[in-house]
Design an enzyme around this catalytic site. Structure first.
Site, PDB file in Angstrom:
ATOM      1  N   SER A 206       0.824  -1.436  -0.193  1.00 22.60           N
ATOM      2  CA  SER A 206       0.195  -0.155   0.059  1.00 22.60           C
ATOM      3  C   SER A 206       1.044   1.278   0.062  1.00 22.60           C
ATOM      4  O   SER A 206       1.976   1.219   0.412  1.00 22.60           O
ATOM      5  CB  SER A 206      -0.804   0.054   1.280  1.00 22.60           C
ATOM      6  OG  SER A 206      -1.712   1.045   1.426  1.00 22.60           O
TER       7      SER A 206
ATOM      8  N   TYR B 277      -3.401  -1.389  10.265  1.00 22.16           N
ATOM      9  CA  TYR B 277      -3.057  -1.608   9.020  1.00 22.16           C
ATOM     10  C   TYR B 277      -1.959  -1.037   8.418  1.00 22.16           C
ATOM     11  O   TYR B 277      -1.315  -1.717   7.535  1.00 22.16           O
ATOM     12  CB  TYR B 277      -4.481  -0.849   8.173  1.00 22.16           C
ATOM     13  CG  TYR B 277      -4.327  -0.755   6.504  1.00 22.16           C
ATOM     14  CD1 TYR B 277      -5.027  -1.608   5.867  1.00 22.16           C
ATOM     15  CD2 TYR B 277      -3.750   0.316   5.805  1.00 22.16           C
ATOM     16  CE1 TYR B 277      -5.081  -1.896   4.514  1.00 22.16           C
ATOM     17  CE2 TYR B 277      -3.844  -0.079   4.215  1.00 22.16           C
ATOM     18  CZ  TYR B 277      -4.357  -0.860   3.636  1.00 22.16           C
ATOM     19  OH  TYR B 277      -4.568  -0.978   2.501  1.00 22.16           O
TER      20      TYR B 277
END
Length: 254
Positions: free
Chosen positions: A146, A159
Site C-alpha cells: 500500500s 493497517y
C-alpha cells in the site's frame, strides 16, 4: 515469431481476496493474459464470480476460505496443491482488511485481526508458494502492499503496520529466493474507490484532502491494477526482484 513476454498462457495463478475490488481487477487482468486462475475469498459465492470468467472462455475456479483462520488456510493449501498437481506459477497475496480506531483506543482484538490477515496470512501463503515454486525452479509471488507502507494514515495504525511489514517481507524474501528462480515483488495501491475505503469516501473532508494530493486527480479503480499484476506475473519482469511498484496516481510523488 518471438513470444509475447506478457503472455501468461499455461500459467497457474492463485489470487486471494478476489471477489471484489482490487482482487477482482487483478483476476481479470491475469485471466485476460491467459492464466488459469484460482480465485480465493471468504465470500461463499466466490465460484459464482469465477463463473463469469468461465462464461467468457477463461479458465477460472473459485475457492471459499477464511484466511483469518489458520486451519482454513491449511485446508486451502492442500486443495490448491491437489487441483494444480503442485504446479503453482503465480501467487497474488491480495486479501486484507482495514479496521479504524484512534491509536489511543485501538482494541488489541482488532489489532490481532488485522495482523493475522494482512501480514501473517501473507507470509504463510508466500512461504508455502515459495516452497512449491523452488521445487520447479521458477515462480512469481506478488504481495499487495500500500502507499501506507511508506506514507502513514490516520486511525489506521494496525493497517499501516502490516503494510510496512509486507514491504519488508517482500524485500527479505526476494533476497533469499531470487537466485532460486522465484521473483518476489509487491504492488502498492494508492487510494482506490473500493469497499475497503468506503469510510474515507463517505468522509467528505478526508476525501477532499486526499483527492487534492493525487496528481492524477482521481481515485483508482480495480482495473488500474491489471497492468501491474500482469507485468509482475510475466516473463517481462524476470529481472525485477524485491520492488514495490506504486499504482497510486502519483500520490507518493507529492
Amino acid at each position: 515469431m518471438k513470444k509475447n513476454p506478457f503472455d501468461l498462457t499455461g500459467k497457474n495463478a492463485v489470487i486471494t481476496g478476489a471477489y471484489q475490488g482490487l482482487g477482482w481487477g487483478m483476476a481479470q487482468g491475469l485471466a485476460e493474459a491467459g492464466a488459469r486462475i484460482i480465485m480465493v475469498d471468504v465470500h461463499p459465492e466466490i465460484d459464482e464470480k469465477a463463473a463469469l470468467f468461465r462464461q467468457r472462455g477463461f479458465s477460472a475456479e473459485g475457492l471459499c476460505s477464511d484466511l483469518m483462520d489458520r486451519e482454513s488456510r491449511s485446508e486451502l493449501k492442500k486443495k490448491i496443491e491437489s487441483t494444480l498437481d503442485g504446479q503453482l506459477d503465480i501467487l497474488v497475496n491480495n486479501a486484507g482488511i482495514q479496521i479504524r480506531h484512534s491509536v489511543l483506543k485501538f482494541p488489541i482484538e482488532d489489532w490481532d485481526k488485522v495482523i493475522e490477515l494482512n501480514l501473517t496470512a501473507v507470509f504463510d501463503l508466500a512461504q508455502w508458494a515459495a516452497n512449491l515454486m523452488v521445487s520447479i525452479g521458477n515462480g512469481k509471488i506478488i504481495n499487495v502492499a500500500s502507499v501506507n507502507s511508506i506514507a502513514a494514515g490516520i486511525n489506521t495504525v494496525a493497517y499501516c503496520a502490516t503494510k510496512g511489514g509486507v514491504l519488508q517481507l517482500t524485500k527479505t524474501m526476494a533476497n533469499e529466493l531470487s537466485s532460486l528462480g522465484v521473483n518476489v515483488n509487491c504492488i502498492a495501491p494508492g487510494y482506490m474507490a473500493t469497499p475497503i475505503n468506503t469510510a474515507l469516501v463517505e468522509d467528505s473532508g478526508r476525501f477532499s484532502e486526499l483527492s487534492q494530493r493525487i496528481p492524477a486527480k482521481r481515485w483508482g479503480q480495480p482495473e488500474d491494477m491489471a497492468g501491474a499484476v500482469v507485468y509482475l506475473a510475466s516473463e517481462a519482469s524476470n529481472y525485477v526482484c524485491g520492488v514495490m511498484l506504486p499504482v497510486d496516481g502519483g500520490y507518493l510523488s507529492r
